[in-house]
Scaffold this motif. Structure first.
Motif, PDB file in Angstrom:
ATOM      1  N   SER A 127      -0.109  13.064   4.126  1.00 17.56           N
ATOM      2  CA  SER A 127      -1.108  13.976   4.686  1.00 17.56           C
ATOM      3  C   SER A 127      -2.229  13.249   5.431  1.00 17.56           C
ATOM      4  O   SER A 127      -3.002  13.879   6.140  1.00 17.56           O
ATOM      5  N   LEU A 128      -2.351  11.941   5.294  1.00 23.32           N
ATOM      6  CA  LEU A 128      -3.396  11.216   6.034  1.00 23.32           C
ATOM      7  C   LEU A 128      -3.143  11.343   7.532  1.00 23.32           C
ATOM      8  O   LEU A 128      -2.015  11.201   7.997  1.00 23.32           O
ATOM      9  N   SER A 129      -4.201  11.577   8.283  1.00 21.08           N
ATOM     10  CA  SER A 129      -4.075  11.654   9.748  1.00 21.08           C
ATOM     11  C   SER A 129      -3.988  10.236  10.321  1.00 21.08           C
ATOM     12  O   SER A 129      -4.306   9.258   9.630  1.00 21.08           O
ATOM     13  N   LEU A 130      -3.577  10.143  11.581  1.00 25.49           N
ATOM     14  CA  LEU A 130      -3.523   8.827  12.219  1.00 25.49           C
ATOM     15  C   LEU A 130      -4.909   8.192  12.244  1.00 25.49           C
ATOM     16  O   LEU A 130      -5.058   6.985  12.044  1.00 25.49           O
TER      17      LEU A 130
ATOM     18  N   PHE B  71       0.277   5.429   0.486  1.00 24.37           N
ATOM     19  CA  PHE B  71      -0.708   6.453   0.838  1.00 24.37           C
ATOM     20  C   PHE B  71       0.015   7.753   1.176  1.00 24.37           C
ATOM     21  O   PHE B  71       1.197   7.750   1.522  1.00 24.37           O
TER      22      PHE B  71
ATOM     23  N   ILE C  53       0.826  -1.203   0.000  1.00 27.57           N
ATOM     24  CA  ILE C  53       0.000   0.000   0.000  1.00 27.57           C
ATOM     25  C   ILE C  53       0.861   1.255   0.000  1.00 27.57           C
ATOM     26  O   ILE C  53       1.845   1.355   0.729  1.00 27.57           O
TER      27      ILE C  53
ATOM     28  N   ILE D 253      -5.510   6.738   8.850  1.00 27.06           N
ATOM     29  CA  ILE D 253      -4.717   5.514   8.642  1.00 27.06           C
ATOM     30  C   ILE D 253      -5.351   4.342   9.390  1.00 27.06           C
ATOM     31  O   ILE D 253      -5.417   3.220   8.876  1.00 27.06           O
ATOM     32  N   LYS D 254      -5.871   4.624  10.589  1.00 32.30           N
ATOM     33  CA  LYS D 254      -6.589   3.609  11.362  1.00 32.30           C
ATOM     34  C   LYS D 254      -7.787   3.083  10.573  1.00 32.30           C
ATOM     35  O   LYS D 254      -8.034   1.879  10.522  1.00 32.30           O
TER      36      LYS D 254
ATOM     37  N   PHE E 225      -9.111  -3.469   5.952  1.00 36.85           N
ATOM     38  CA  PHE E 225      -8.361  -4.710   5.677  1.00 36.85           C
ATOM     39  C   PHE E 225      -8.642  -5.751   6.757  1.00 36.85           C
ATOM     40  O   PHE E 225      -8.861  -6.929   6.465  1.00 36.85           O
ATOM     41  N   ASN E 226      -8.628  -5.294   8.024  1.00 36.66           N
ATOM     42  CA  ASN E 226      -8.850  -6.231   9.136  1.00 36.66           C
ATOM     43  C   ASN E 226     -10.263  -6.805   9.120  1.00 36.66           C
ATOM     44  O   ASN E 226     -10.468  -7.976   9.422  1.00 36.66           O
TER      45      ASN E 226
ATOM     46  N   ALA F 189      -6.616   0.820   7.768  1.00 39.22           N
ATOM     47  CA  ALA F 189      -6.233  -0.505   8.284  1.00 39.22           C
ATOM     48  C   ALA F 189      -7.480  -1.309   8.666  1.00 39.22           C
ATOM     49  O   ALA F 189      -7.532  -2.527   8.430  1.00 39.22           O
TER      50      ALA F 189
END
Lengths: 270, 270
Positions: free
Chosen positions: B79-82, B76, B74, B85-86, B92-93, B89
């Motif tokens: 600029s993506l915030s945490l 990305f 991946i 990003i969570k 996918f999970n 993820a």
């Protein structure tokens, strides 16, 4: 680092090594993207696909796995000519022939830039992980530093020799497959020696006593694709002999000890 | 088409099905790229990673393979915030939990746009390929046409329902795993029914006698991720029963016969 944050959010017990070892197989995946890992003007098209293959193979080799199958996900621009597409394909085929694996699938899409992600499936009877033991020698293959120097030259608009390891990494498969049974832990040097030492330190709970000073221009040079490895002191002569036999330079530069090691390099990643 | 030219230049006997079947395992890989497959404003971030997983799972399901492992490459933006990003993820999970496979590795890089390539490893005792026989019924699951209609709405700047199959494909795993032993050939409808019929025609040397007229807005709608399949006429009642049991609509619309079939849809690809 945001990429490490993402990886931590993914539920997996296998992430952390160069590849995942499950039931005798090693699975590894790496991306190679235009303007992230390379600029078009630095490479011939067959050199791009060949290097994309090598950086993936590097992960398998340091785990003592022989590559069996590969899948290629590739995006490339509509503007490429048929001759250019042929060149791109030929780099993939060249690596597959040399290292004896089969390309079994993937996905091809139109994209503004060349974007390659490959997944390799390898086999290993005795995989090598990143877990070192105390009081072991720590060594690396080849010479470090040239890749960072060549990359800086390219970024300044200069020229580098065709033989640069930045264009074509020099994999140490011949040495490592022979030596692996005498080796406790290993990883490939993709983010710089010091960063890889930090990773092995974290995984193994070891620090290092340096026998030789490694200058920063060597220790922070990324994309070297040389091998960092540790081994019991008693194996020094057999490993030195295997290095000579396969004409592979190795430098023993530290001993693992109690402690913790942190890289002093500036992070390349975001 | 340039992508087909590239694929032809790659030396492989496995390419052609949704995945490669080797020694009881199925390997499949698919990319899902921003501005190629989706625009950021059309999806929540967890919907992006969830759909990326589903389009890959679709390949395994139509080959009657159960997903075991996945690798995620991946890219990305920084600029993506945490929090973002969570979310990424978590999609996918979510898919991994629902379909019972483990994420075992991959690669994370910084990239201007979100670029996802996934590779799945599945297991199958009795894989289904794209090779149909003569005088078989030809059918598809679900309803076709809504995805193309919803995509056109989005491209015009309109809104589509959250339940759209363009956002979340409706996989037919429950039906297909049960029915697969009565099925001769299958593929998922990623490039439109007519294009998939052409592929099965080429691989199997068959044409089709249509029992029902399929309008172009249904036959040319891509990314449906419904299943196209053929089966011996004698299996009609058992397949109809399994469809009812799993609440899966199926439409039997043609019979394979001697001949050759060519799609009348405009190519989406380059």
């Amino acid at each position: 680092m945001k990429e490490e944050f993402f990886i931590k959010r993914i539920n997996s017990k296998h992430i952390g090594d160069d590849g995942a070892f499950i039931d005798g197989k090693v699975y590894a995946s790496d991306s190679f993207f235009e303007d992230i890992h390379f600029k078009r003007e630095w490479f011939e098209l067959d050199e791009i696909s060949y290097k994309a293959s090598l950086v993936n193979l590097s992960d398998l080799i340091v785990m003592n796995a022989k590559p069996k199958y590969a899948l290629i996900d590739i995006g490339f621009p509509k503007s490429l000519s048929l001759h250019e597409i042929k060149l791109l394909a030929s780099g993939f085929n060249k690596a597959a022939k040399e290292f004896g694996y089969e390309i079994i699938g993937g996905d091809t899409i139109k994209n503004e830039k060349i974007a390659i992600s490959m997944t390799f499936i390898g086999e290993s009877k005795r995989p090598v992980f990143r877990k070192a033991k105390l009081n072991e020698y720590v060594a690396f293959t080849g010479d470090l530093g040239s890749v960072d120097r060549d990359l800086k030259t390219l970024l300044r608009g200069g020229k580098i020799p065709k033989t640069s390891k930045f264009i074509t990494p020099k994999l140490r498969d011949e040495f490592f497959y022979k030596a692996s049974k005498y080796i406790t832990s290993a990883c490939d040097i993709s983010d710089g020696l010091f960063k890889e030492l930090e990773r092995i330190s974290n995984i193994s709970n070891v620090g290092y006593e340096f026998l030789k000073k490694i200058p920063k221009n060597m220790g922070c040079s990324g994309e070297e694709y040389e091998i960092l490895f540790t081994f019991p002191k008693r194996n020094l002569s057999i490993i030195s002999n295997l290095a000579k036999l396969t004409k592979t330079k190795i430098t023993v530069f530290a001993v693992t000890k109690r402690g913790k090691y942190k890289s002093i390099c500036k992070e390349n990643h975001f």
